[in-house]
Design an enzyme around this catalytic site. Structure first.
Site, short mmCIF file in Angstrom:
data_model
loop_
_atom_site.label_atom_id
_atom_site.label_comp_id
_atom_site.label_asym_id
_atom_site.label_seq_id
_atom_site.Cartn_x
_atom_site.Cartn_y
_atom_site.Cartn_z
N SER A 80 19.13 -3.08 8.45
CA SER A 80 18.65 -2.03 7.54
C SER A 80 17.73 -1.03 8.22
CB SER A 80 17.89 -2.65 6.37
OG SER A 80 18.73 -3.51 5.66
N THR A 200 13.79 3.01 7.92
CA THR A 200 14.93 2.27 7.38
C THR A 200 16.21 3.09 7.47
OG1 THR A 200 15.70 1.06 5.41
CG2 THR A 200 14.69 3.18 5.02
N ARG A 210 21.88 10.01 -0.33
CA ARG A 210 20.79 9.27 -0.98
C ARG A 210 19.60 9.09 -0.03
NH1 ARG A 210 17.86 4.17 -0.07
NH2 ARG A 210 17.29 3.32 -2.08
N THR A 233 8.91 -2.43 0.51
CA THR A 233 10.27 -2.74 0.93
C THR A 233 11.05 -3.16 -0.31
OG1 THR A 233 11.59 -4.10 2.45
CG2 THR A 233 9.67 -5.15 1.48
N GLY A 234 12.35 -3.11 -0.22
CA GLY A 234 13.17 -3.46 -1.38
C GLY A 234 13.84 -2.23 -1.96
N1 GLY Z 1 13.36 0.53 0.68
C1 GLY Z 1 14.38 1.15 1.39
C2 GLY Z 1 15.32 1.93 0.61
O1 GLY Z 1 15.49 1.68 -0.57
O2 GLY Z 1 15.94 2.80 1.16
#
Ligand code: GLY
Length: 320
Positions: A80, A200, A210, A233-234
């Site tokens: 990720s 990320t 997005r 995070t998440g």
């Molecule tokens: N927390 C990373 C994302 O949703 O892109």
């Protein structure tokens, strides 16, 4: 309790939108640990150790968090983050990152392609432009102008995962897996200066274009060196709707402990977002005095807190 104290508690509670203060509010005396310290999301020992080496060697908190998360950005096993991150539904790896330093300066990039270290581009945005965020092709052009080189970030493993996903094309976040490597890091250096970074490749198989919470100042990362910092995070959408990291820093400013502040930020998500049982969010905070704390919606979120160079990975408490 005197009626004046009751009034002050009620007034502050109303101001913060909470019905009652947890006991930590009144009692928690700041722990005197201070810096150096490094905290980071999940169990990325190599990234945390790299940042620790920088602050332990007398380097700045900003250098520490940048160099720390760069380890994750270059790791093809990290699904990720950066190189090896899973692509969007069109097969493109698009990256989000930001940095923020002690005095409130910050920089970010989002929807950036083909650059291995978005965190370093975010730092350049902070240091060499009058802006906070650059996006997409503009961010890439800026990166190339700053001397970064293009690199194909889609590894064979990530391409295979995308091909497999395409068989059903079903979007479904998987708790603790879909986003489990998004790295947020906070550090205090030997002079007591703080900095944070977040990077990320975002939600796997997201709609092209997005952008998640990670590059958004106040969502994926917020820091005020006089108070502390927080990272998330998440599921980014849930974090963005609640301005989670900003809220945590403001709660710490009011005297909440890092853990209680993270829990309260989650409680806002639980209260407002009906689907909260089906996704994960984890918050991690570091107060300016070195006290760290975390809280997540589901179990399975862990973090590294390093005050000595031997910081271990610890499980976060969870709501569910
Ligand atoms: N927390 C990373 C994302 O949703 O892109």
């Amino acid at each position: 309790m005197s009626s004046r104290r009751k009034f002050v508690r009620r007034a502050l509670g109303g101001l913060l939108g909470v019905s009652a203060f947890p006991s930590v509010f009144a009692s928690a005396p700041p722990s005197p640990k201070g810096g150096p310290a490094v905290v980071s999301t999940w169990k990325n020992v190599a990234a945390n150790s790299k940042a620790w080496q920088v602050v332990a060697g007398g380097g700045s908190a900003l250098d520490a968090v940048e160099q720390g998360v760069m380890v994750a950005e270059s790791d093809p096993k990290d699904l990720s983050v950066g190189y090896g991150g899973r692509p969007d539904r069109d097969g493109r790896v698009t990256l989000d990152a930001c940095v923020m330093e002690h005095s409130g300066n910050c920089g970010a990039v989002c929807f950036l392609e083909d650059i291995e270290h978005p965190v370093s581009v975010a730092r350049k945005v902070m240091e060499h432009t009058p802006h906070v965020m650059l996006a997409g092709s503009g961010a890439q052009r800026f990166a190339l102008e700053q001397g970064f080189e293009k690199k194909d970030l889609l590894t064979e493993n990530a391409r295979k995962a995308w091909k497999e996903w395409k068989k059903k094309e079903k979007y479904q976040p998987i708790i603790n897996i879909e986003n489990h490597d998004t790295i947020g890091m906070l550090a205090i250096d030997q002079s007591g200066q703080m900095a944070g970074a977040c990077t990320t490749s975002g939600l796997a198989f997201k709609i092209n274009g997005r952008v998640g919470d990670s590059p958004i100042i106040g969502a994926g990362l917020y820091l005020d060196g006089e108070v502390g910092g927080a990272v998330a995070t998440g599921l980014g959408e849930a974090v963005m709707k609640s301005c989670g990291s900003f809220l945590i820093v403001e709660l710490m400013r009011q005297g909440w402990s890092p853990e209680a502040a993270c829990r309260e930020a989650l409680s806002r998500i639980v209260k407002k977002q009906k689907g909260y049982r089906s996704f994960q969010v984890g918050f991690l905070a570091l107060r300016a005095d070195g006290e760290g704390g975390a809280y997540s919606l589901h179990s399975g979120f862990s973090y590294m807190l390093n005050h000595t160079g031997e910081g271990g990975n610890q499980a976060s408490k969870s709501w569910l």
